[in-house]
Design a protein around this motif. Structure first.
Motif, PDB file in Angstrom:
ATOM      1  N   MET A  45       0.832  -1.209   0.000  1.00 18.26           N
ATOM      2  CA  MET A  45       0.000   0.000   0.000  1.00 18.26           C
ATOM      3  C   MET A  45       0.867   1.259   0.000  1.00 18.26           C
ATOM      4  O   MET A  45       0.596   2.218  -0.722  1.00 18.26           O
ATOM      5  CB  MET A  45      -0.956  -0.010   1.189  1.00 18.26           C
ATOM      6  CG  MET A  45      -2.007  -1.100   1.119  1.00 18.26           C
ATOM      7  SD  MET A  45      -3.128  -0.960  -0.287  1.00 18.26           S
ATOM      8  CE  MET A  45      -4.163   0.373   0.284  1.00 18.26           C
ATOM      9  N   SER A  46       1.916   1.245   0.788  1.00 25.34           N
ATOM     10  CA  SER A  46       2.817   2.392   0.857  1.00 25.34           C
ATOM     11  C   SER A  46       3.504   2.623  -0.489  1.00 25.34           C
ATOM     12  O   SER A  46       3.612   3.762  -0.959  1.00 25.34           O
ATOM     13  CB  SER A  46       3.853   2.155   1.953  1.00 25.34           C
ATOM     14  OG  SER A  46       4.781   3.198   1.984  1.00 25.34           O
ATOM     15  N   PHE A  47       3.950   1.556  -1.106  1.00 26.79           N
ATOM     16  CA  PHE A  47       4.628   1.673  -2.401  1.00 26.79           C
ATOM     17  C   PHE A  47       3.711   2.284  -3.444  1.00 26.79           C
ATOM     18  O   PHE A  47       4.075   3.245  -4.119  1.00 26.79           O
ATOM     19  CB  PHE A  47       5.131   0.307  -2.874  1.00 26.79           C
ATOM     20  CG  PHE A  47       5.804   0.373  -4.210  1.00 26.79           C
ATOM     21  CD1 PHE A  47       7.129   0.770  -4.308  1.00 26.79           C
ATOM     22  CD2 PHE A  47       5.115   0.059  -5.375  1.00 26.79           C
ATOM     23  CE1 PHE A  47       7.756   0.852  -5.543  1.00 26.79           C
ATOM     24  CE2 PHE A  47       5.729   0.135  -6.612  1.00 26.79           C
ATOM     25  CZ  PHE A  47       7.059   0.528  -6.703  1.00 26.79           C
ATOM     26  N   SER A  87       0.955   3.986  -3.105  1.00 20.88           N
ATOM     27  CA  SER A  87       0.623   5.378  -2.755  1.00 20.88           C
ATOM     28  C   SER A  87       1.752   6.308  -3.177  1.00 20.88           C
ATOM     29  O   SER A  87       1.504   7.398  -3.701  1.00 20.88           O
ATOM     30  CB  SER A  87       0.380   5.519  -1.254  1.00 20.88           C
ATOM     31  OG  SER A  87      -0.804   4.878  -0.889  1.00 20.88           O
ATOM     32  N   SER A  88       2.997   5.888  -2.962  1.00 21.25           N
ATOM     33  CA  SER A  88       4.150   6.725  -3.322  1.00 21.25           C
ATOM     34  C   SER A  88       4.296   6.884  -4.835  1.00 21.25           C
ATOM     35  O   SER A  88       4.962   7.801  -5.300  1.00 21.25           O
ATOM     36  CB  SER A  88       5.438   6.154  -2.728  1.00 21.25           C
ATOM     37  OG  SER A  88       5.901   5.043  -3.460  1.00 21.25           O
ATOM     38  N   LYS A  89       3.655   6.008  -5.598  1.00 25.00           N
ATOM     39  CA  LYS A  89       3.709   6.069  -7.070  1.00 25.00           C
ATOM     40  C   LYS A  89       2.457   6.724  -7.636  1.00 25.00           C
ATOM     41  O   LYS A  89       2.166   6.623  -8.826  1.00 25.00           O
ATOM     42  CB  LYS A  89       3.878   4.669  -7.663  1.00 25.00           C
ATOM     43  CG  LYS A  89       5.118   3.947  -7.182  1.00 25.00           C
ATOM     44  CD  LYS A  89       6.371   4.741  -7.461  1.00 25.00           C
ATOM     45  CE  LYS A  89       7.597   4.030  -6.930  1.00 25.00           C
ATOM     46  NZ  LYS A  89       8.752   4.903  -6.850  1.00 25.00           N
ATOM     47  N   ASN A  90       1.705   7.406  -6.786  1.00 24.26           N
ATOM     48  CA  ASN A  90       0.492   8.133  -7.178  1.00 24.26           C
ATOM     49  C   ASN A  90      -0.625   7.253  -7.712  1.00 24.26           C
ATOM     50  O   ASN A  90      -1.441   7.688  -8.521  1.00 24.26           O
ATOM     51  CB  ASN A  90       0.816   9.254  -8.179  1.00 24.26           C
ATOM     52  CG  ASN A  90       1.699  10.310  -7.554  1.00 24.26           C
ATOM     53  OD1 ASN A  90       1.487  10.697  -6.403  1.00 24.26           O
ATOM     54  ND2 ASN A  90       2.695  10.755  -8.293  1.00 24.26           N
ATOM     55  N   VAL A  91      -0.664   6.001  -7.272  1.00 23.99           N
ATOM     56  CA  VAL A  91      -1.803   5.142  -7.563  1.00 23.99           C
ATOM     57  C   VAL A  91      -2.843   5.441  -6.487  1.00 23.99           C
ATOM     58  O   VAL A  91      -2.535   5.418  -5.291  1.00 23.99           O
ATOM     59  CB  VAL A  91      -1.413   3.649  -7.558  1.00 23.99           C
ATOM     60  CG1 VAL A  91      -2.642   2.761  -7.654  1.00 23.99           C
ATOM     61  CG2 VAL A  91      -0.442   3.356  -8.695  1.00 23.99           C
ATOM     62  N   ASP A  92      -4.049   5.765  -6.907  1.00 16.83           N
ATOM     63  CA  ASP A  92      -5.125   6.062  -5.966  1.00 16.83           C
ATOM     64  C   ASP A  92      -5.507   4.771  -5.243  1.00 16.83           C
ATOM     65  O   ASP A  92      -6.090   3.871  -5.843  1.00 16.83           O
ATOM     66  CB  ASP A  92      -6.319   6.642  -6.710  1.00 16.83           C
ATOM     67  CG  ASP A  92      -7.479   7.020  -5.801  1.00 16.83           C
ATOM     68  OD1 ASP A  92      -7.354   6.875  -4.560  1.00 16.83           O
ATOM     69  OD2 ASP A  92      -8.507   7.466  -6.326  1.00 16.83           O
ATOM     70  N   THR A  93      -5.174   4.685  -3.987  1.00 16.75           N
ATOM     71  CA  THR A  93      -5.438   3.458  -3.231  1.00 16.75           C
ATOM     72  C   THR A  93      -6.742   3.511  -2.442  1.00 16.75           C
ATOM     73  O   THR A  93      -7.057   2.563  -1.715  1.00 16.75           O
ATOM     74  CB  THR A  93      -4.269   3.142  -2.272  1.00 16.75           C
ATOM     75  OG1 THR A  93      -4.086   4.238  -1.379  1.00 16.75           O
ATOM     76  CG2 THR A  93      -2.989   2.860  -3.042  1.00 16.75           C
ATOM     77  N   LEU A 129      -6.586  -4.969   0.470  1.00 11.83           N
ATOM     78  CA  LEU A 129      -5.763  -6.156   0.254  1.00 11.83           C
ATOM     79  C   LEU A 129      -5.777  -6.987   1.522  1.00 11.83           C
ATOM     80  O   LEU A 129      -5.564  -6.466   2.614  1.00 11.83           O
ATOM     81  CB  LEU A 129      -4.331  -5.754  -0.099  1.00 11.83           C
ATOM     82  CG  LEU A 129      -4.167  -4.860  -1.327  1.00 11.83           C
ATOM     83  CD1 LEU A 129      -2.702  -4.499  -1.518  1.00 11.83           C
ATOM     84  CD2 LEU A 129      -4.733  -5.518  -2.561  1.00 11.83           C
ATOM     85  N   PHE A 130      -6.008  -8.267   1.352  1.00 11.95           N
ATOM     86  CA  PHE A 130      -6.074  -9.165   2.492  1.00 11.95           C
ATOM     87  C   PHE A 130      -5.021 -10.262   2.415  1.00 11.95           C
ATOM     88  O   PHE A 130      -4.600 -10.797   3.414  1.00 11.95           O
ATOM     89  CB  PHE A 130      -7.468  -9.784   2.593  1.00 11.95           C
ATOM     90  CG  PHE A 130      -7.686 -10.589   3.829  1.00 11.95           C
ATOM     91  CD1 PHE A 130      -7.941  -9.969   5.049  1.00 11.95           C
ATOM     92  CD2 PHE A 130      -7.624 -11.971   3.788  1.00 11.95           C
ATOM     93  CE1 PHE A 130      -8.127 -10.713   6.205  1.00 11.95           C
ATOM     94  CE2 PHE A 130      -7.809 -12.726   4.933  1.00 11.95           C
ATOM     95  CZ  PHE A 130      -8.068 -12.093   6.144  1.00 11.95           C
ATOM     96  N   ASN A 184     -10.391  -9.096  -0.614  1.00 19.32           N
ATOM     97  CA  ASN A 184      -9.636  -8.207  -1.490  1.00 19.32           C
ATOM     98  C   ASN A 184     -10.591  -7.394  -2.350  1.00 19.32           C
ATOM     99  O   ASN A 184     -11.663  -7.883  -2.731  1.00 19.32           O
ATOM    100  CB  ASN A 184      -8.728  -9.008  -2.438  1.00 19.32           C
ATOM    101  CG  ASN A 184      -7.620  -9.715  -1.710  1.00 19.32           C
ATOM    102  OD1 ASN A 184      -6.957  -9.135  -0.866  1.00 19.32           O
ATOM    103  ND2 ASN A 184      -7.420 -10.980  -2.023  1.00 19.32           N
ATOM    104  N   SER A 185     -10.189  -6.178  -2.654  1.00 21.04           N
ATOM    105  CA  SER A 185     -10.988  -5.347  -3.540  1.00 21.04           C
ATOM    106  C   SER A 185     -10.077  -4.367  -4.268  1.00 21.04           C
ATOM    107  O   SER A 185      -9.330  -3.615  -3.637  1.00 21.04           O
ATOM    108  CB  SER A 185     -12.032  -4.573  -2.725  1.00 21.04           C
ATOM    109  OG  SER A 185     -12.789  -3.743  -3.570  1.00 21.04           O
TER     110      SER A 185
END
Length: 167
Positions: A44-46, A48-54, A59-60, A69-70
């Motif tokens: 999730m951190s990765f 987010s840092s690449k500007n993917v709207d999370t 994620l499970f 998961n969704s």
């Protein structure tokens, strides 16, 4: 084994156990804790840092087979777009099954104009079918696509045939 061979085996034939171990190893490398949650936090951190709207990305597990998961098709396409923009694109693409030729797509699009032109990861479980990857268009442009269908009323084979027509 080298990471490339593990990822290739994971993507090509959906070795879910490998995906789970990669998730935990990622957590170990990023936080010193080799567990599921630390791996999920790293992912999730990765992104987010690449500007993917999370937002709305849940994620499970590492393999994607949990119903907890969704992901949206936009998120999948954003991840694929990021991968295409890196120096790792060709290596990553080569880990994906090729329509009509290899892995989980070897029976898909055989004898069609899509054979050998679609490289994608499939995802299936009861009442869920998804494909995300790259396709080479007739003018040699690489297109990114992501498709997910949930709770369909036809058979799994009929749903895959619908996707095959789209591809």
């Amino acid at each position: 084994p080298k990471l490339y061979s593990i990822v290739s085996e994971t993507n090509m034939v959906s070795r879910n156990l490998f995906a789970e171990h990669l998730l935990k190893h990622l957590g170990l490398k990023r936080s010193g804790r080799g567990n599921r949650q630390s791996g999920l936090n790293a992912i999730m951190s990765f992104w987010s840092s690449k500007n993917v709207d999370t937002r709305g990305m849940f994620l499970f597990d590492g393999s994607g087979i949990s119903r907890h998961n969704s992901l949206t098709v936009r998120q999948l396409a954003s991840v694929l777009s990021y991968m295409k923009s890196t120096g790792h694109y060709e290596s990553f693409k080569n880990t994906l099954p090729e329509a009509g030729k290899s892995g989980t797509l070897r029976r898909l699009c055989q004898g069609t104009s899509a054979e050998g032109k679609v490289f994608a990861k499939s995802g299936t479980m009861s009442r869920v079918v998804s494909y995300a990857g790259y396709v080479t268009s007739p003018n040699n442009t690489t297109l990114i696509f992501a498709m997910i269908t949930n709770n369909f009323s036809c058979s799994m084979d009929e749903m895959k045939a619908k996707y095959e027509k789209i591809m």
